[in-house]
Design a protein around this motif. Structure first.
Motif, PDB file in Angstrom:
ATOM      1  N   ILE A  96       0.838  -1.204   0.000  1.00  0.00           N
ATOM      2  CA  ILE A  96       0.000   0.000   0.000  1.00  0.00           C
ATOM      3  C   ILE A  96       0.870   1.251   0.000  1.00  0.00           C
ATOM      4  O   ILE A  96       0.589   2.224  -0.712  1.00  0.00           O
ATOM      5  N   LEU A 101      -3.167   0.085  -4.548  1.00  0.00           N
ATOM      6  CA  LEU A 101      -4.379  -0.039  -3.756  1.00  0.00           C
ATOM      7  C   LEU A 101      -5.308  -1.130  -4.277  1.00  0.00           C
ATOM      8  O   LEU A 101      -6.094  -1.679  -3.523  1.00  0.00           O
ATOM      9  N   ALA A 102      -5.208  -1.440  -5.588  1.00  0.00           N
ATOM     10  CA  ALA A 102      -6.057  -2.459  -6.211  1.00  0.00           C
ATOM     11  C   ALA A 102      -7.531  -2.199  -5.906  1.00  0.00           C
ATOM     12  O   ALA A 102      -8.239  -3.041  -5.356  1.00  0.00           O
ATOM     13  N   SER A 103      -8.005  -1.021  -6.259  1.00  0.00           N
ATOM     14  CA  SER A 103      -9.391  -0.649  -5.975  1.00  0.00           C
ATOM     15  C   SER A 103     -10.341  -1.333  -6.949  1.00  0.00           C
ATOM     16  O   SER A 103     -10.040  -1.506  -8.131  1.00  0.00           O
ATOM     17  N   SER A 112     -16.249   2.256  -4.398  1.00  0.00           N
ATOM     18  CA  SER A 112     -14.905   1.774  -4.698  1.00  0.00           C
ATOM     19  C   SER A 112     -14.190   1.424  -3.404  1.00  0.00           C
ATOM     20  O   SER A 112     -14.154   2.234  -2.466  1.00  0.00           O
ATOM     21  N   SER A 114     -10.555  -0.543  -1.711  1.00  0.00           N
ATOM     22  CA  SER A 114      -9.213  -1.033  -1.969  1.00  0.00           C
ATOM     23  C   SER A 114      -9.080  -2.458  -1.440  1.00  0.00           C
ATOM     24  O   SER A 114      -9.253  -2.709  -0.240  1.00  0.00           O
ATOM     25  N   PHE A 117      -6.251  -2.606   1.177  1.00  0.00           N
ATOM     26  CA  PHE A 117      -6.628  -2.153   2.514  1.00  0.00           C
ATOM     27  C   PHE A 117      -7.523  -3.194   3.183  1.00  0.00           C
ATOM     28  O   PHE A 117      -7.413  -3.437   4.395  1.00  0.00           O
TER      29      PHE A 117
END
Length: 374
Positions: A96, A101-103, A112, A114, A117
């Protein structure tokens, strides 16, 4: 075994729910973590730490499954699952901070989130479940600890509200006498609000729980106290320097505290901020987070467990203060804050004197700001 530890074990006797509940919860959490990490890995994010974290989450899932089906002793599987989950937390956190973040957008909701997270926080919860399983806690014991943790979180956020309410009332005389407060006047009000707001919330909670004033661990200073304060201050400054240097070496950047940004624009504020750190912020934050929250957690957690949980609460409450940059920088700064809070918690646990962590905390904050004044 200490009285606290005996009470912790004894309270879980006679739990009617099956013993497999805790490892089952751990299995679900670990599997969710693995899924949240494997999706971005499958989508081609080229980050080795992400793949290692995903492997760690899968390992944790397997360890909990072996526990659920009694294929491995809890005293072996529990610590192993806690260790692998902690590795997942560290690696996903690192990813991160590198801006990944790979949202994804939730279907039908348009929100949306992450995945990184999500993996970070779920893995952190998995660490707690693994520790609980290793300690042999029942589902009832876990629920009781979660309930107390929730109560402490509410208390901490009520403390924030208390500061805001106190600021409103303390600013009224200034507005009546001098009109709109200047930034310097508002800063004085802001730090007086720490004392009034947090002190009022602390007094209210003690009354709510029917606790006497003796619950406050405040003793007169001695040479032993001075030694702890000096040693604690040197330790926390060294930890800050060491962790900050390590973050810099691996390319991790933190975010500035909102106060730092204000001081950069108006250095004269330091004439109020530096003494206020010692007189108000350190003492009253430690009163709430250590003497009330951490000490209350002793009722159901081990001493080390209470220190960790209190530090999590302390860190979560400070999110808004460090939300001055991107998600990665915020997480980096909060991670450093968490470690520093662990040190303050350990100092309080060792000394059982609020004066020591209060002075260490206040002096540390003052030392951090002092170079900006010189």
């Amino acid at each position: 075994m200490s009285d606290t530890a005996q009470a912790v074990e004894g309270e879980d006797d006679g739990d009617p729910l099956p013993s497999a509940v805790v490892p089952t919860v751990g299995t679900v959490l670990a599997a969710l973590t693995a899924a949240a990490l494997l999706i971005p890995a499958r989508d081609g994010i080229d980050e080795p730490a992400l793949w290692i974290a995903a492997a760690g989450a899968l390992l944790t899932t397997g360890l909990f499954l072996t526990r659920r089906h009694e294929l491995l002793e809890r005293r072996l599987a529990g610590p192993a699952a806690a260790g692998s989950s902690l590795l997942v937390v560290l690696l996903s956190g690192y990813v991160i901070t590198q801006g990944v973040l790979a949202s994804v957008v939730l279907p039908g909701l348009g929100w949306s989130i992450s995945l990184l997270f999500a993996a970070f926080f779920v893995a952190a919860g998995t660490v707690g479940i693994a520790v609980a399983d290793a300690a042999g806690l029942s589902s009832r014991g876990v629920k009781r600890r979660l309930g107390l943790t929730g109560e402490m979180l509410v208390l901490a956020f009520v403390g924030l509200i208390g500061i805001s309410i106190a600021a409103v009332f303390l600013s009224l005389p200034v507005q009546l006498l001098a009109g709109e407060p200047t930034e310097l006047q508002w800063t004085v009000v802001e730090y007086l609000s720490f004392a009034v707001g947090l002190g009022g919330v602390a007094a209210g909670y003690l009354a709510f729980r029917g606790r006497e004033r003796s619950f406050i661990d405040l003793e007169a200073p001695t040479l032993w106290t001075v030694g702890w304060v000096v040693g604690g201050l040197l330790l926390i400054l060294a930890a800050n320097l060491g962790i900050s240097s390590l973050m810099t070496a691996v390319g991790i950047e933190g975010s500035d505290h909102t106060t730092t940004q204000r001081v950069a624009e108006n250095p004269d504020l330091l004439l109020v901020i530096i003494p206020s750190m010692i007189l108000f912020v350190g003492p009253f934050e430690e009163l709430l987070y250590r003497n009330l929250i951490q000490k209350s957690l002793y009722e159901r957690f081990s001493r080390p467990g209470a220190i960790v949980v209190a530090s999590v609460v302390f860190t979560l409450v400070h999110i808004s203060a460090y939300a001055t940059a991107g998600a990665g920088q915020l997480l980096a700064s909060l991670s450093l804050l968490f470690v520093l809070s662990l040190i303050l918690g350990a100092i309080y646990e060792r000394t059982e004197n609020l004066l020591v962590p209060a002075l260490v905390h206040g002096c540390y904050n003052a030392v951090i700001f002092l170079p900006m004044y010189l």
